[in-house]
Design a protein around this motif. Structure first.
Motif, PDB file in Angstrom:
ATOM      1  N   PHE A 356      35.885  39.231  47.632  1.00 49.67           N
ATOM      2  CA  PHE A 356      37.682  38.645  48.110  1.00 49.67           C
ATOM      3  C   PHE A 356      38.566  39.323  46.862  1.00 49.67           C
ATOM      4  O   PHE A 356      38.380  39.690  45.452  1.00 49.67           O
ATOM      5  CB  PHE A 356      37.877  36.870  48.034  1.00 49.67           C
ATOM      6  CG  PHE A 356      37.834  36.775  46.387  1.00 49.67           C
ATOM      7  CD1 PHE A 356      38.878  36.570  45.789  1.00 49.67           C
ATOM      8  CD2 PHE A 356      36.303  35.756  46.201  1.00 49.67           C
ATOM      9  CE1 PHE A 356      38.981  35.511  44.534  1.00 49.67           C
ATOM     10  CE2 PHE A 356      36.299  35.476  44.625  1.00 49.67           C
ATOM     11  CZ  PHE A 356      37.437  35.199  44.442  1.00 49.67           C
ATOM     12  N   ALA A 357      39.834  39.127  47.466  1.00 51.01           N
ATOM     13  CA  ALA A 357      40.796  39.816  46.980  1.00 51.01           C
ATOM     14  C   ALA A 357      41.457  39.227  46.579  1.00 51.01           C
ATOM     15  O   ALA A 357      42.386  38.046  47.887  1.00 51.01           O
ATOM     16  CB  ALA A 357      41.490  41.120  47.698  1.00 51.01           C
ATOM     17  N   THR A 358      42.491  39.099  45.608  1.00 49.30           N
ATOM     18  CA  THR A 358      43.626  38.326  45.456  1.00 49.30           C
ATOM     19  C   THR A 358      45.031  38.931  44.864  1.00 49.30           C
ATOM     20  O   THR A 358      45.426  40.379  45.057  1.00 49.30           O
ATOM     21  CB  THR A 358      43.708  37.246  44.360  1.00 49.30           C
ATOM     22  OG1 THR A 358      43.399  37.542  42.708  1.00 49.30           O
ATOM     23  CG2 THR A 358      42.624  36.175  44.501  1.00 49.30           C
ATOM     24  N   CYS A 359      46.033  38.558  45.685  1.00 48.35           N
ATOM     25  CA  CYS A 359      47.444  39.592  44.622  1.00 48.35           C
ATOM     26  C   CYS A 359      48.321  38.265  44.612  1.00 48.35           C
ATOM     27  O   CYS A 359      48.560  37.238  44.903  1.00 48.35           O
ATOM     28  CB  CYS A 359      48.079  40.063  45.691  1.00 48.35           C
ATOM     29  SG  CYS A 359      48.567  39.288  47.241  1.00 48.35           S
ATOM     30  N   SER A 360      49.819  38.610  43.542  1.00 49.66           N
ATOM     31  CA  SER A 360      50.228  38.506  43.243  1.00 49.66           C
ATOM     32  C   SER A 360      51.551  38.092  42.506  1.00 49.66           C
ATOM     33  O   SER A 360      51.928  39.905  43.365  1.00 49.66           O
ATOM     34  CB  SER A 360      49.682  37.506  41.914  1.00 49.66           C
ATOM     35  OG  SER A 360      50.416  37.208  40.492  1.00 49.66           O
ATOM     36  N   MET A 364      50.607  42.796  40.717  1.00 51.38           N
ATOM     37  CA  MET A 364      48.445  42.994  41.032  1.00 51.38           C
ATOM     38  C   MET A 364      48.133  42.447  42.034  1.00 51.38           C
ATOM     39  O   MET A 364      47.938  41.295  42.376  1.00 51.38           O
ATOM     40  CB  MET A 364      47.752  42.311  39.705  1.00 51.38           C
ATOM     41  CG  MET A 364      48.485  43.270  38.171  1.00 51.38           C
ATOM     42  SD  MET A 364      48.266  44.636  37.263  1.00 51.38           S
ATOM     43  CE  MET A 364      46.106  44.318  37.736  1.00 51.38           C
ATOM     44  N   ILE A 365      46.827  43.234  42.014  1.00 51.28           N
ATOM     45  CA  ILE A 365      45.548  43.053  43.389  1.00 51.28           C
ATOM     46  C   ILE A 365      44.606  43.143  42.252  1.00 51.28           C
ATOM     47  O   ILE A 365      44.385  43.813  41.595  1.00 51.28           O
ATOM     48  CB  ILE A 365      46.045  44.080  44.646  1.00 51.28           C
ATOM     49  CG1 ILE A 365      47.378  43.871  45.320  1.00 51.28           C
ATOM     50  CG2 ILE A 365      44.470  43.783  44.971  1.00 51.28           C
ATOM     51  CD1 ILE A 365      47.447  45.124  46.260  1.00 51.28           C
ATOM     52  N   TYR A 366      43.345  42.039  42.403  1.00 50.56           N
ATOM     53  CA  TYR A 366      41.752  41.662  41.852  1.00 50.56           C
ATOM     54  C   TYR A 366      41.509  41.547  42.926  1.00 50.56           C
ATOM     55  O   TYR A 366      41.295  41.033  44.218  1.00 50.56           O
ATOM     56  CB  TYR A 366      42.055  40.514  40.886  1.00 50.56           C
ATOM     57  CG  TYR A 366      43.175  40.509  39.683  1.00 50.56           C
ATOM     58  CD1 TYR A 366      42.527  41.601  38.749  1.00 50.56           C
ATOM     59  CD2 TYR A 366      43.910  40.213  39.362  1.00 50.56           C
ATOM     60  CE1 TYR A 366      43.512  41.806  37.908  1.00 50.56           C
ATOM     61  CE2 TYR A 366      44.814  39.952  37.771  1.00 50.56           C
ATOM     62  CZ  TYR A 366      44.552  41.277  37.722  1.00 50.56           C
ATOM     63  OH  TYR A 366      45.268  41.338  36.358  1.00 50.56           O
ATOM     64  N   VAL A 367      39.949  42.229  43.012  1.00 47.84           N
ATOM     65  CA  VAL A 367      38.801  41.884  43.457  1.00 47.84           C
ATOM     66  C   VAL A 367      37.856  41.063  42.695  1.00 47.84           C
ATOM     67  O   VAL A 367      37.808  41.972  41.617  1.00 47.84           O
ATOM     68  CB  VAL A 367      38.184  43.963  43.534  1.00 47.84           C
ATOM     69  CG1 VAL A 367      36.757  42.927  44.688  1.00 47.84           C
ATOM     70  CG2 VAL A 367      39.040  44.026  44.648  1.00 47.84           C
ATOM     71  N   PRO A 375      37.070  40.980  36.978  1.00 54.52           N
ATOM     72  CA  PRO A 375      37.328  41.334  38.000  1.00 54.52           C
ATOM     73  C   PRO A 375      36.486  42.894  38.412  1.00 54.52           C
ATOM     74  O   PRO A 375      36.101  43.550  38.135  1.00 54.52           O
ATOM     75  CB  PRO A 375      38.586  41.656  38.670  1.00 54.52           C
ATOM     76  CG  PRO A 375      39.020  40.962  36.836  1.00 54.52           C
ATOM     77  CD  PRO A 375      37.855  40.323  36.030  1.00 54.52           C
ATOM     78  N   VAL A 376      35.745  42.622  39.190  1.00 49.69           N
ATOM     79  CA  VAL A 376      35.259  43.871  40.447  1.00 49.69           C
ATOM     80  C   VAL A 376      35.938  45.117  39.940  1.00 49.69           C
ATOM     81  O   VAL A 376      35.481  46.635  39.530  1.00 49.69           O
ATOM     82  CB  VAL A 376      34.551  44.171  41.352  1.00 49.69           C
ATOM     83  CG1 VAL A 376      34.219  45.248  41.835  1.00 49.69           C
ATOM     84  CG2 VAL A 376      33.154  42.622  41.181  1.00 49.69           C
ATOM     85  N   LYS A 377      37.602  44.855  40.382  1.00 47.04           N
ATOM     86  CA  LYS A 377      38.426  45.436  40.741  1.00 47.04           C
ATOM     87  C   LYS A 377      39.972  45.084  39.918  1.00 47.04           C
ATOM     88  O   LYS A 377      40.374  44.358  40.752  1.00 47.04           O
ATOM     89  CB  LYS A 377      38.557  46.190  42.717  1.00 47.04           C
ATOM     90  CG  LYS A 377      37.447  47.913  41.621  1.00 47.04           C
ATOM     91  CD  LYS A 377      37.805  49.510  41.427  1.00 47.04           C
ATOM     92  CE  LYS A 377      36.845  50.260  42.070  1.00 47.04           C
ATOM     93  NZ  LYS A 377      37.617  51.671  40.722  1.00 47.04           N
ATOM     94  N   TRP A 410      43.587  51.187  50.137  1.00 47.29           N
ATOM     95  CA  TRP A 410      43.120  50.882  48.748  1.00 47.29           C
ATOM     96  C   TRP A 410      40.976  50.841  49.150  1.00 47.29           C
ATOM     97  O   TRP A 410      41.010  50.749  50.180  1.00 47.29           O
ATOM     98  CB  TRP A 410      43.145  49.582  47.320  1.00 47.29           C
ATOM     99  CG  TRP A 410      44.291  49.331  47.424  1.00 47.29           C
ATOM    100  CD1 TRP A 410      44.624  48.334  47.940  1.00 47.29           C
ATOM    101  CD2 TRP A 410      45.397  50.323  46.005  1.00 47.29           C
ATOM    102  NE1 TRP A 410      46.547  48.606  47.504  1.00 47.29           N
ATOM    103  CE2 TRP A 410      46.377  48.992  46.518  1.00 47.29           C
ATOM    104  CE3 TRP A 410      45.088  50.542  45.181  1.00 47.29           C
ATOM    105  CZ2 TRP A 410      47.353  48.807  45.446  1.00 47.29           C
ATOM    106  CZ3 TRP A 410      45.865  50.619  44.089  1.00 47.29           C
ATOM    107  CH2 TRP A 410      47.240  50.388  44.246  1.00 47.29           C
ATOM    108  N   SER A 411      40.571  52.175  47.949  1.00 51.40           N
ATOM    109  CA  SER A 411      39.251  51.834  48.553  1.00 51.40           C
ATOM    110  C   SER A 411      38.586  51.928  47.317  1.00 51.40           C
ATOM    111  O   SER A 411      38.798  51.996  46.325  1.00 51.40           O
ATOM    112  CB  SER A 411      38.700  53.219  49.171  1.00 51.40           C
ATOM    113  OG  SER A 411      37.483  53.607  48.769  1.00 51.40           O
ATOM    114  N   LEU A 412      37.696  50.948  47.128  1.00 52.10           N
ATOM    115  CA  LEU A 412      36.837  50.362  46.340  1.00 52.10           C
ATOM    116  C   LEU A 412      36.474  51.587  45.342  1.00 52.10           C
ATOM    117  O   LEU A 412      35.710  51.480  44.309  1.00 52.10           O
ATOM    118  CB  LEU A 412      35.288  49.319  46.576  1.00 52.10           C
ATOM    119  CG  LEU A 412      36.003  47.984  46.838  1.00 52.10           C
ATOM    120  CD1 LEU A 412      34.751  46.860  47.825  1.00 52.10           C
ATOM    121  CD2 LEU A 412      36.525  47.269  45.853  1.00 52.10           C
TER     122      LEU A 412
END
Length: 548
Positions: A356-360, A364-367, A375-377, A410-412
């Motif tokens: 999943f992804a989170t934003c704040s 920042m955005i974290y995967v 985080p993965v990304k 965005w792309s992983l």
């Protein structure tokens, strides 16, 4: 022959002081007497004879008596002893001390009364001046509104003559975009008689969502309740039977002890459970019949986003406490808490069943992935608060939007954004992917991203080149919500201008419009695509039929 023992005045003072102290006399007056006797000076700098300690002790006893007999009717929180000078303790008896205090209290009371009267007059004058200023501002607003209406009319007439096209995104290379507006669309206006208005909430309705498997509609409000409405089949309007409703109370008893506004809600894939997030930091799980099943209480701040994964074994929540939590829906225990953000988490979205992804507001955005400690990304491209994130239908692309006025894709496979979409003029509040493209139920239609902004516009983006297809300019105030129809052919939008618009995705034309009684916070389609729900700031939820 022995020499007689001698004792100094300081030593005598100390002995007397210790005797009184050990006898239980601890009043501040005794301490004052001891200190003055040792230093041989009073507060005015005059020398005090060594034997003056006895006088201080006597005055200390008088102070005790004075304290016990003072008239306390006009004290108003003041320390009576502050009205006396240190020399008064030596030169005056109790009656004289009482008279001094009474006179100074009376004088102080008169001064306070005069000051209060002056403040009251000043406040009355300020309120009168404010009232006059407000009236003047209202007159100015009326003039500005008349001027704006006239100006809008001129702009529409100019637009009809020139029909300017919207500019293409500088990175696009795709088709040239178009501006569309109600003035040139000939949109059909939906009448109130064709709309079902659901009443019952006593405050703004912030969220609404159709069950994925039936005709149930959930709504969440600032009145600390959610509701599940059973919408009857058939056409909407004044002739529709009143729907049955389950009221989901987020508080116990008759009064709400603290804010438990329902900020977000989401159905599981089977439509059997509804999750609600509240301002009190708790997530609650309800049956479709309105029964409270579980309360999840680990967050330490309001919950702004809740999402079930597709499998239904995990529930994801994002909170103002800067964390995201994955809940195990079999045990309803916290499976993992993710603490990567340095500021409140505003949105969360599943990529697949475990990622999943989170934003704040920390930009920042974290995967993230369940079971992983890091985080993965981590995406750091935005220059302002990231308001929303959404994975495309296949989970290969992530879209984000921000207060910096940009949307990004965005792309992983990359650390930087694939497309930087910069045509909006103000903050972008929300984004949505179309349910189209490879891997969806509409594989022959291109994948499109919609972004909605405080600049009152909606932009439709072609994803392959990141180019702007259409700029939908029908609203007059910030657009808070957009939603694609299940077949991907139409887009509904809701704005603070109280209007719900329905657009054609194919050509960007405005097809239908409905004017409600308050600002719109969210719009959503039912699974069949023949009904649209919208929730309003005037405490209502509206259901509209859609057939072309």
């Amino acid at each position: 022959m022995t020499t007689p023992a001698s004792i100094t005045s300081n030593e005598l003072n100390f002995l007397v002081f210790r005797y009184l102290q050990e006898s239980g006399f601890t009043h501040a007056a005794f301490a004052l007497g001891y200190e003055a006797g040792i230093n041989k000076t009073n507060i005015d700098g005059d020398l005090i004879p060594p034997g003056a300690l006895v006088t201080f002790v006597q005055k200390g006893l008088q102070y005790v008596e004075l304290e016990a007999n003072l008239d306390n009717e006009i004290k108003d929180g003041d320390d009576d002893f502050s009205f006396l000078q240190p020399l008064d303790l030596i030169t005056k008896d109790v009656n004289e001390l009482q008279r001094i205090i009474k006179e100074k209290q009376d004088k102080l009371q008169k001064e306070r009364s005069a000051e209060k009267e002056r403040r009251d007059k000043d406040r009355e004058k300020q309120e009168k001046d404010k009232l006059e200023k407000d009236k003047e501002q209202e007159r100015e607003k009326d003039k500005e509104k008349q001027h704006k209406d006239h100006k809008d009319k001129d702009v529409v007439e100019l637009h009809e003559d020139n029909k300017p096209k919207g500019k293409s995104n500088e990175n696009s290379g795709g088709p040239e975009p178009m501006d569309t507006s109600p003035a040139e669309s000939g949109a059909f206006e939906i009448r109130n008689s064709e709309v079902t208005i659901l009443e019952g909430h006593s405050s703004e309705v912030f969220a609404c969502a159709w069950s994925p498997t039936g005709s149930l509609l959930a709504s969440g409000s600032g009145d600390s309740t959610a509701r599940i409405w059973m919408i009857p089949e058939g056409p909407c309007g004044s002739g529709m039977l009143p729907p049955q409703v389950h009221v989901l109370k987020h508080f116990k008893g008759r009064t709400n002890e603290k804010s438990k506004d329902v900020t977000t809600l989401d159905w599981n894939g089977e439509g059997t459970l509804l999750a609600t997030g509240s301002y009190d930091g708790q997530a609650r799980i309800w049956s479709k019949d309105g029964e409270l099943k579980n309360t999840l209480a680990k967050h330490k701040g309001p919950i702004f986003s809740l999402k079930w994964n597709k499998k239904g074994d995990y529930l994801l929540s994002g909170s103002v406490d800067k964390t995201a939590i994955v809940w195990d829906t079999k045990t309803w225990e916290c499976r993992q808490q993710f603490e990567f953000h340095s500021a409140p988490a505003l949105d969360v979205d599943w990529r697949n069943n475990v990622s999943f992804a989170t934003c704040s507001t920390d930009n920042m955005i974290y995967v993230c992935k369940v079971g992983e400690g890091r985080p993965v990304k981590a995406y750091a491209g935005h220059q302002g608060e990231v308001n929303a994130i959404k994975w495309d239908p296949t989970g290969s692309l992530l879209a984000s939007c921000s207060d910096d006025g940009t949307a990004k894709i965005w792309s992983l496979k990359h650390d930087k954004c694939q497309h930087d979409l910069r045509d909006h003029l103000k903050e972008i509040y929300t984004i949505r992917w179309s349910p189209t493209g490879l891997g969806t139920n509409n594989p022959n239609q291109q994948l499109i991203l919609a972004s909605a902004s405080f600049d009152s516009t909606i932009k439709l983006w072609e994803v392959e080149h990141g180019s702007l297809l259409y700029s939908l300019n029908g609203h007059r105030q910030p657009v808070y919500s957009v939603a694609f129809s299940p077949n991907g052919q139409f887009l509904a939008s809701g704005s603070l201008d109280q209007c719900l618009h329905i657009w054609s995705v194919k050509d960007g034309k405005l097809m239908k419009t409905y004017s409600g009684g308050g600002g719109i916070f969210e719009v959503c389609w039912n699974k069949e695509g023949d009904k649209i729900a919208a929730c309003f700031s005037n405490n209502t939820v509206c259901v509209i039929d859609f057939r072309m």
